[in-house]
Design a protein around this motif. Structure first.
Motif, short mmCIF file in Angstrom:
data_model
loop_
_atom_site.label_atom_id
_atom_site.label_comp_id
_atom_site.label_asym_id
_atom_site.label_seq_id
_atom_site.Cartn_x
_atom_site.Cartn_y
_atom_site.Cartn_z
N ASP A 277 0.87 -1.18 0.00
CA ASP A 277 0.00 0.00 0.00
C ASP A 277 0.90 1.22 0.00
O ASP A 277 1.47 1.59 1.03
N GLY B 128 1.74 4.91 0.13
CA GLY B 128 1.10 6.12 0.63
C GLY B 128 -0.11 5.79 1.47
O GLY B 128 -1.20 6.35 1.29
N THR B 129 0.08 4.91 2.45
CA THR B 129 -1.05 4.38 3.23
C THR B 129 -1.72 5.40 4.13
O THR B 129 -2.87 5.24 4.50
N GLY B 130 -1.01 6.47 4.51
CA GLY B 130 -1.61 7.45 5.41
C GLY B 130 -1.95 6.82 6.75
O GLY B 130 -1.09 6.24 7.42
N ASP C 214 4.44 4.60 4.15
CA ASP C 214 4.19 6.04 4.09
C ASP C 214 5.47 6.75 4.51
O ASP C 214 6.29 6.19 5.25
N THR D 157 5.49 9.46 6.35
CA THR D 157 5.28 10.10 7.64
C THR D 157 5.35 9.05 8.75
O THR D 157 4.47 8.21 8.87
N LYS E 250 2.37 8.38 11.23
CA LYS E 250 1.24 7.66 10.66
C LYS E 250 1.55 6.17 10.55
O LYS E 250 0.71 5.32 10.85
N VAL E 251 2.77 5.85 10.14
CA VAL E 251 3.16 4.45 10.04
C VAL E 251 3.16 3.80 11.43
O VAL E 251 2.74 2.64 11.58
N THR F 249 8.22 2.74 6.93
CA THR F 249 8.40 4.18 6.77
C THR F 249 9.43 4.46 5.68
O THR F 249 10.51 3.86 5.67
N ARG G 36 10.19 6.78 1.62
CA ARG G 36 9.68 7.34 0.36
C ARG G 36 9.85 6.32 -0.75
O ARG G 36 10.83 5.55 -0.80
N THR H 296 -2.82 1.86 -4.41
CA THR H 296 -2.71 3.27 -4.03
C THR H 296 -4.11 3.86 -3.99
O THR H 296 -4.95 3.52 -4.82
N VAL I 176 -3.56 9.06 -4.06
CA VAL I 176 -2.21 9.49 -3.68
C VAL I 176 -1.69 10.59 -4.60
O VAL I 176 -1.16 11.59 -4.14
#
Length: 244
Positions: free
Chosen positions: A77, A79-81, A102, A104, A107-108, A127, A129, A148, A151
């Motif tokens: 996934d 960009g799971t947010g 993700d 961030t 969030k992860v 975590t 990019r 995705t 995203v």
């Protein structure tokens, strides 16, 4: 989750030909954890039970349309947010091995804690990019499917997602309404990085009727070594697409 919320969940899922009654309790716990966690971390702007159920839970599960995720696949996934679609997928399809990625960290970390609290052993939090992880051994060409959800534009998704797939793997991209210009640019970008668009399916989100599109891209050739480009470049200079 209130009795009314449970009815919303089950009725909306039924429109996707899903019976979520066995998992309704888990979704109720996920709702509670999401609302509680949102007070500490900027996880979601949604606070209303009905909105969370329809716009996060049910919307996440629309990626199951068409059977593209049927099987015992490893799924990234991207960009799971706050864990969407990763967490709903892991609940409904325990045979999937889901990596929730993700950039961030907070969030992860929430996704990891939530997966443990829900007993979801098939979720791996990650975590980083995509531009960096997509070049790492074990991650590049390391997943059967990439999902995705809302995203980025399709040309950006193609460059970021396809390096994670081997030949034969699929990108299943959940989009809103998709214009012809974005689809054309996305088709060209996919070809540039080894992909071919296999399906474009417009549909309406259950109950709300919001426009959605499921785009499926198959990896048909190895991604050239130069992709993905360095961090930030795919978003600033999308392939065959004018950034806005």
């Amino acid at each position: 989750m209130t009795p009314e919320g449970r009815r919303f969940l089950l009725n909306a899922a039924a429109e996707l030909d899903l019976d979520l009654s066995p998992q309704a309790e888990l979704f109720g716990r996920l709702l509670d954890l999401l609302v509680a966690g949102a007070d500490q971390v900027n996880l979601t702007s949604l606070r209303n039970e009905r909105d969370i159920i329809l716009k996060h839970f049910v919307d996440s599960l629309t990626c199951l349309r068409g059977g593209w995720l049927d099987g015992e696949w490893s799924v990234l996934d991207l960009g799971t947010g706050a864990g969407f679609p990763a967490l709903p997928l892991a609940i409904v399809r325990p045979e999937l091995r889901v990596t929730a990625m993700d950039a961030t960290r907070k969030k992860v970390e929430f996704v990891g804690r939530t997966a443990r609290d829900l007993g979801l052993a098939n979720v791996e939090p990650l975590t980083g990019r995509a531009e960096t992880l997509g070049r790492q051994p074990g991650r590049r060409e390391g997943y059967d499917r990439v999902v995705t959800r809302a995203v980025a534009a399709l040309p950006i998704l193609a460059e970021l997602a396809l390096p994670f797939l081997p030949v034969g793997g699929l990108l299943v991209a959940q989009k809103g309404a998709l214009g012809p210009e974005e689809l054309e640019a996305g088709t060209r970008a996919a070809a540039e990085v080894g992909g071919e668009v296999r399906a474009v399916e417009p549909f309406a989100l259950p109950v709300l009727g919001d426009a959605r599109t499921l785009v499926v891209v198959e990896k048909v050739a190895p991604t050239p070594e130069r992709y993905p480009r360095r961090e930030g470049v795919p978003n600033k200079q999308p392939l065959f697409w004018k950034a806005t």
